[in-house]
Scaffold this active site. Sequence first.
Site, short mmCIF file in Angstrom:
data_model
loop_
_atom_site.label_atom_id
_atom_site.label_comp_id
_atom_site.label_asym_id
_atom_site.label_seq_id
_atom_site.Cartn_x
_atom_site.Cartn_y
_atom_site.Cartn_z
N GLY A 16 0.84 -1.19 0.00
CA GLY A 16 0.00 0.00 0.00
C GLY A 16 0.88 1.24 0.00
O GLY A 16 1.06 1.93 -1.00
N ARG A 17 1.50 1.48 1.18
CA ARG A 17 2.30 2.68 1.39
C ARG A 17 3.37 2.89 0.30
O ARG A 17 3.52 4.00 -0.21
CB ARG A 17 2.98 2.58 2.76
N CYS A 35 -9.12 21.93 18.25
CA CYS A 35 -8.94 22.23 19.67
C CYS A 35 -8.35 21.06 20.45
O CYS A 35 -9.03 20.44 21.27
CB CYS A 35 -10.27 22.64 20.27
N TYR A 87 -2.34 6.58 3.85
CA TYR A 87 -2.88 6.74 5.21
C TYR A 87 -3.04 8.22 5.57
O TYR A 87 -2.88 8.62 6.72
CB TYR A 87 -2.02 5.99 6.25
N1 LLP Z 1 -1.82 -6.20 4.15
C1 LLP Z 1 -2.33 -6.20 5.38
C2 LLP Z 1 -2.94 -7.40 5.90
C3 LLP Z 1 -2.24 -5.02 6.17
O1 LLP Z 1 -2.74 -5.03 7.40
C4 LLP Z 1 -1.63 -3.85 5.65
C5 LLP Z 1 -1.56 -2.61 6.42
C6 LLP Z 1 -1.13 -3.91 4.32
C7 LLP Z 1 -1.22 -5.12 3.61
C8 LLP Z 1 -0.48 -2.73 3.66
O2 LLP Z 1 0.69 -2.40 4.30
P1 LLP Z 1 1.66 -1.26 3.68
O3 LLP Z 1 2.26 -1.83 2.42
O4 LLP Z 1 0.82 -0.09 3.39
O5 LLP Z 1 2.65 -1.03 4.74
N2 LLP Z 1 -2.23 3.77 9.39
C9 LLP Z 1 -0.86 3.35 9.53
C10 LLP Z 1 -0.57 2.10 8.72
C11 LLP Z 1 -1.49 0.95 9.03
C12 LLP Z 1 -1.18 -0.28 8.21
C13 LLP Z 1 -2.23 -1.31 8.37
N3 LLP Z 1 -2.06 -2.49 7.57
C14 LLP Z 1 0.07 4.51 9.17
O6 LLP Z 1 -0.41 5.60 8.87
O7 LLP Z 1 1.29 4.35 9.21
#
Ligand code: LLP
Length: 415
Positions: free
Chosen positions: A278-279, A345, A374
């Site tokens: 994702g990220r 606030c 995110y």
């Molecule tokens: N697969 C699963 C099962 C996940 O739980 C996640 C992310 C991904 C894939 C994608 O991960 P990435 O490639 O994006 O790292 N809100 C937080 C991040 C939460 C991630 C949750 N799970 C932040 O802003 O850093």
Amino acid sequence: MELRAFQYRDRALYCEDVALADIAERAGTPCYVYSSATILEHYRAYDETFGATPHTICYAVKANGNLALLRLLAQAGAGFDIVSGGELFRVLKAGGDPARIVFSGVGKTAAEINDALTAGIFNFNCESEPELALIDALAHRRGIQARVALRVNPDVEADTHHYISTGRLAHKFGVDIGEAEAIYDRARKLENLLIEGVSCHIGSQILDPAPVMEAVDRVLALIDRLRAKGFDIRHADLGGGLGVAYKPEESTPSIADFVTKLKAKAEGRGLRVVLEPGRSIVAAAGALLTKALYRKKTGEKEFVIVDAAMNDLIRPALYDAYHEILPLRLSGSPQIRADIVGPVCETGDFLARDREMAEVMPGDALAVCTAGAYGFVQATTYNARRLSVEVLVEGDKWRVVRQRQTYEDLIRGEE
Ligand code: LLP
């Protein structure tokens, strides 16, 4: 050489070939801006590095679910990792191929599972035995078989923020890898399941790939044992998690290096590798534009008060996350050290603390960088603030891909 989505030209900050000041002026602030070229470049780095090795890149919709981004990725051939019926709805609306959707998450409801069975998704990443039983029962009712993988928890520590580390036994995710074989054995009796995969995901914003590789080794060893018992395991879903550099001095493995390592481990086993990034696809492709409203000094501190707040981008408040903040126009003015705060606030409402940056005057526009993942998806309407506008840039063109909420939108459905 990676293309940088946001760069200065003649002291003005651009996204691709569009001056961000134009967007801030015409779309208003706060405003999320995304570079389509960067998103596609990141997706393709995953896809092309795998090359002929069977693979499916399932973009994690939770990172940024805007329809225009999903459409872009769907057209490039991406699959999708979803965690709710809402994300399924979005992906289908964007023209995503159901046969490339994986459904993750610890708490799938019967209604969500039914919707996914209707759509004909590729696979459910199951996180518990009762979930396996429910999917089996719902598939039975339709006279079909559902393809499933069990998400195992490999008990390795990802070196990341404790809120987004998921691979230890103390976490709610998956099943203990030590118990997985017994669960697979029991699941054999569930005749409406095709048990074809193993999945894992140990956390997000991972900068050191070593724990991921350790988890992969454990998953591959489990697959060997399951195959020896006669299970027809066809794919390994190795999750998402590759981190990005939020600070200029931070270094991260490139997508190509990361995939090359994974590929080396999986190759020659007759396995399809599924990833859920994702990220690493969208974070660096996005920025949040905001405008300075006021400056003020207390006895101890200097504050720049801007029109974006924790409701627009909660990462600094929630994880103490660092986001680089750049002026849309370089002025050569002296450096200041200040907190960049929003109008909400709460003392926790900050975008940056004790930040050294070029002097900001009221009316100046700023870009909060690496906000494509995110960011908007975690926005709220706290303090009755409207969800911001989102803009997609393609070369020298840009368009609004989500309109700013109106006050009427804010009260829709209330009495
Ligand atoms: N697969 C699963 C099962 C996940 O739980 C996640 C992310 C991904 C894939 C994608 O991960 P990435 O490639 O994006 O790292 N809100 C937080 C991040 C939460 C991630 C949750 N799970 C932040 O802003 O850093």
